[in-house]
Design an enzyme around this catalytic site. Structure first.
Site, PDB file in Angstrom:
ATOM      1  N   ILE A 103       0.985  -1.348   0.116  1.00 20.07           N
ATOM      2  CA  ILE A 103      -0.116  -0.011   0.180  1.00 20.07           C
ATOM      3  C   ILE A 103       0.850   1.184   0.050  1.00 20.07           C
ATOM      4  O   ILE A 103       0.320   2.427   0.523  1.00 20.07           O
ATOM      5  CB  ILE A 103      -0.982   0.101   1.345  1.00 20.07           C
ATOM      6  CG1 ILE A 103      -0.116  -0.321   2.430  1.00 20.07           C
ATOM      7  CG2 ILE A 103      -1.853  -1.082   1.210  1.00 20.07           C
ATOM      8  CD1 ILE A 103      -1.044  -0.019   3.841  1.00 20.07           C
ATOM      9  N   HIS A 121      -4.501  -4.549  -1.815  1.00 22.49           N
ATOM     10  CA  HIS A 121      -4.980  -4.029  -0.822  1.00 22.49           C
ATOM     11  C   HIS A 121      -5.083  -2.656  -0.584  1.00 22.49           C
ATOM     12  O   HIS A 121      -5.013  -2.083   0.553  1.00 22.49           O
ATOM     13  CB  HIS A 121      -3.781  -4.713   0.416  1.00 22.49           C
ATOM     14  CG  HIS A 121      -3.789  -5.866   0.238  1.00 22.49           C
ATOM     15  ND1 HIS A 121      -3.035  -6.945   0.949  1.00 22.49           N
ATOM     16  CD2 HIS A 121      -4.985  -6.963   0.079  1.00 22.49           C
ATOM     17  CE1 HIS A 121      -3.212  -8.231   0.881  1.00 22.49           C
ATOM     18  NE2 HIS A 121      -4.308  -8.258   0.483  1.00 22.49           N
ATOM     19  N   CYS A 132     -19.914   8.624   0.477  1.00 21.06           N
ATOM     20  CA  CYS A 132     -20.084   9.079  -1.054  1.00 21.06           C
ATOM     21  C   CYS A 132     -18.918   8.503  -2.060  1.00 21.06           C
ATOM     22  O   CYS A 132     -18.840   8.825  -3.106  1.00 21.06           O
ATOM     23  CB  CYS A 132     -20.236  10.676  -1.000  1.00 21.06           C
ATOM     24  SG  CYS A 132     -18.465  11.319  -0.881  1.00 21.06           S
ATOM     25  N   CYS A 154     -15.882  13.444   5.975  1.00 16.04           N
ATOM     26  CA  CYS A 154     -15.881  14.002   4.534  1.00 16.04           C
ATOM     27  C   CYS A 154     -16.297  15.493   4.546  1.00 16.04           C
ATOM     28  O   CYS A 154     -17.410  15.755   5.116  1.00 16.04           O
ATOM     29  CB  CYS A 154     -16.789  13.025   3.881  1.00 16.04           C
ATOM     30  SG  CYS A 154     -17.113  13.524   2.059  1.00 16.04           S
ATOM     31  N   CYS A 157     -19.993  15.259   2.468  1.00 12.05           N
ATOM     32  CA  CYS A 157     -21.290  14.423   2.900  1.00 12.05           C
ATOM     33  C   CYS A 157     -21.165  14.264   4.449  1.00 12.05           C
ATOM     34  O   CYS A 157     -22.037  13.340   4.839  1.00 12.05           O
ATOM     35  CB  CYS A 157     -21.450  13.398   2.240  1.00 12.05           C
ATOM     36  SG  CYS A 157     -20.531  11.899   2.377  1.00 12.05           S
TER      37      CYS A 157
HETATM   38  P1  NAD Z   1       4.522 -10.581   5.355  1.00 16.69           P
HETATM   39  O1  NAD Z   1       4.857  -9.474   6.241  1.00 16.69           O
HETATM   40  O2  NAD Z   1       3.895 -11.552   5.826  1.00 16.69           O
HETATM   41  O3  NAD Z   1       5.863 -11.181   4.475  1.00 16.69           O
HETATM   42  C1  NAD Z   1       6.700 -10.685   4.074  1.00 16.69           C
HETATM   43  C2  NAD Z   1       7.628 -11.647   3.402  1.00 16.69           C
HETATM   44  O4  NAD Z   1       8.842 -10.886   3.001  1.00 16.69           O
HETATM   45  C3  NAD Z   1       8.387 -12.771   4.454  1.00 16.69           C
HETATM   46  O5  NAD Z   1       8.160 -13.849   4.064  1.00 16.69           O
HETATM   47  C4  NAD Z   1       9.740 -12.438   4.697  1.00 16.69           C
HETATM   48  O6  NAD Z   1      10.635 -13.390   5.185  1.00 16.69           O
HETATM   49  C5  NAD Z   1      10.138 -11.518   3.353  1.00 16.69           C
HETATM   50  N1  NAD Z   1      11.116 -10.539   3.463  1.00 16.69           N
HETATM   51  C6  NAD Z   1      11.425  -9.484   4.483  1.00 16.69           C
HETATM   52  N2  NAD Z   1      12.179  -8.751   3.923  1.00 16.69           N
HETATM   53  C7  NAD Z   1      12.769  -9.352   2.650  1.00 16.69           C
HETATM   54  C8  NAD Z   1      13.636  -8.953   1.867  1.00 16.69           C
HETATM   55  N3  NAD Z   1      14.573  -7.782   2.098  1.00 16.69           N
HETATM   56  N4  NAD Z   1      13.800  -9.636   0.645  1.00 16.69           N
HETATM   57  C9  NAD Z   1      13.187 -10.701   0.322  1.00 16.69           C
HETATM   58  N5  NAD Z   1      12.194 -11.158   1.231  1.00 16.69           N
HETATM   59  C10 NAD Z   1      11.773 -10.463   2.330  1.00 16.69           C
HETATM   60  O7  NAD Z   1       3.885  -9.853   4.100  1.00 16.69           O
HETATM   61  P2  NAD Z   1       2.832 -10.298   3.268  1.00 16.69           P
HETATM   62  O8  NAD Z   1       2.932 -11.729   2.591  1.00 16.69           O
HETATM   63  O9  NAD Z   1       3.031  -9.237   1.920  1.00 16.69           O
HETATM   64  O10 NAD Z   1       1.440  -9.882   3.760  1.00 16.69           O
HETATM   65  C11 NAD Z   1       1.069  -8.675   4.715  1.00 16.69           C
HETATM   66  C12 NAD Z   1       0.092  -7.963   4.163  1.00 16.69           C
HETATM   67  O11 NAD Z   1       0.707  -6.602   4.783  1.00 16.69           O
HETATM   68  C13 NAD Z   1       0.096  -7.281   2.651  1.00 16.69           C
HETATM   69  O12 NAD Z   1      -0.881  -7.780   2.401  1.00 16.69           O
HETATM   70  C14 NAD Z   1      -0.009  -5.909   2.880  1.00 16.69           C
HETATM   71  O13 NAD Z   1      -1.146  -5.399   2.393  1.00 16.69           O
HETATM   72  C15 NAD Z   1       0.382  -5.218   4.167  1.00 16.69           C
HETATM   73  N6  NAD Z   1       1.668  -4.608   4.385  1.00 16.69           N
HETATM   74  C16 NAD Z   1       2.187  -3.696   3.095  1.00 16.69           C
HETATM   75  C17 NAD Z   1       3.369  -2.974   3.620  1.00 16.69           C
HETATM   76  C18 NAD Z   1       3.769  -1.997   2.414  1.00 16.69           C
HETATM   77  O14 NAD Z   1       2.976  -1.619   1.885  1.00 16.69           O
HETATM   78  N7  NAD Z   1       5.146  -1.767   2.412  1.00 16.69           N
HETATM   79  C19 NAD Z   1       4.028  -3.195   4.868  1.00 16.69           C
HETATM   80  C20 NAD Z   1       3.571  -4.043   5.801  1.00 16.69           C
HETATM   81  C21 NAD Z   1       2.416  -4.934   5.597  1.00 16.69           C
END
Ligand code: NAD
Length: 252
Positions: A103, A121, A132, A154, A157
């Site tokens: 995100i 997400h 709205c 908002c 609205c």
């Molecule tokens: P997760 O936290 O479940 O897993 C992240 C994965 O990335 C882990 O398996 C970890 O081992 C691996 N990892 C961490 N650092 C790494 C690197 N430098 N290189 C390679 N791999 C690495 O995250 P997810 O499976 O993406 O799901 C969690 C949810 O959290 C997502 O759906 C997302 O919406 C949200 N999220 C988003 C952000 C963002 O936008 N940056 C940050 C945190 C969580």
């Protein structure tokens, strides 16, 4: 490293590549993921991120807005080598699209066009009115909070404003999900970077690709339940690995 060579070859042989990313691709940009030690769940309560709690009253919303002001916001983060490698893949003409669970807008910041990024997400840089459906820039709303309004509503609205990221208990944006699945069924290489692949329905998407005949590659620090379906699995840091992979592709 043999796997880097293997992934480079797969990219060279492919015409339509999809890159699927999770929080792990952005940890090298200083944004913690959810599940690693020191990750977001070790500092915040996941309960606060359910849509039921958010809608339960102003007190719950005040917590989320306070967290947003305190820096859950990601506006200062910059793309890292992995985001840049994917942008290079786009410039080479091979990138069909990026499907992301993130995100943070870092793919777009790195230069992947908006219409090639499917955000499953949502996005934390925007705010949506639940009444709205009008959207506002997050920075605008944060200015109002900094000006003393604890729970903004908002301006049109007076409906409830919510960060435009998908909360637990909320449906994924259906149009985006449908298009992501359609693209997955039509690619020839599907590369997962930095996702544990345990959050559904997003984690089904690699399966749509492999069932339609695409090769699967996984770049992640830790094992995923999909590793045994992959043509290549690379354990390592996304930025380091992907910049080496693209250096090989460039040489071809
Ligand atoms: P997760 O936290 O479940 O897993 C992240 C994965 O990335 C882990 O398996 C970890 O081992 C691996 N990892 C961490 N650092 C790494 C690197 N430098 N290189 C390679 N791999 C690495 O995250 P997810 O499976 O993406 O799901 C969690 C949810 O959290 C997502 O759906 C997302 O919406 C949200 N999220 C988003 C952000 C963002 O936008 N940056 C940050 C945190 C969580």
């Amino acid at each position: 490293m043999e796997e880097i060579e293997r992934l480079s070859q797969l990219i060279i042989q492919s015409k339509k590549v999809i890159v699927f990313t999770g929080a792990g691709i952005s940890t090298e940009s200083g944004i913690p993921d959810f599940r690693s030690p020191g990750g977001i769940w070790s500092r915040y309560d996941p309960e606060d991120f359910t849509i039921q709690k958010f809608l339960s009253g102003p007190a719950a919303r005040r917590t989320i807005w306070r967290m947003s002001v305190e820096g859950g916001l990601l506006t200062e983060a910059e793309p890292n080598l992995a985001h840049h490698a994917i942008a290079e893949l786009h410039q080479s003409g091979k990138l069909d699209c990026v499907i992301t669970q993130n995100i943070d807008s870092l793919h777009q910041k790195a230069g992947v066009p908006e219409d090639k990024v499917f955000e499953l997400h949502g996005n934390m840089q925007r705010v949506v009115c639940i009444g709205c459906r009008r959207r506002f820039p997050m920075l605008e709303v944060l200015q109002r909070i900094k000006g003393g309004i604890e729970v903004p509503d908002c301006p049109d609205c007076q409906g409830i404003l919510k960060p435009d990221a998908v909360f637990f208990g909320e449906a994924l944006p259906q149009e985006t999900l449908r298009e992501a699945i359609r693209r997955a069924q039509n690619c020839d290489l599907f590369i997962v970077i930095g996702s544990t692949l345990v959050i559904y329905p997003a984690a089904y998407i690699p399966t749509y690709a492999t069932e339609a005949g695409a090769k699967l590659a996984i770049v992640n620090l830790t094992p995923t339940p999909f590793d045994h379906y992959a043509a290549v699995v690379i354990r390592g840091k996304a930025g380091e690995i992907m910049s080496k992979v693209m250096a090989e592709v460039r040489l071809s």
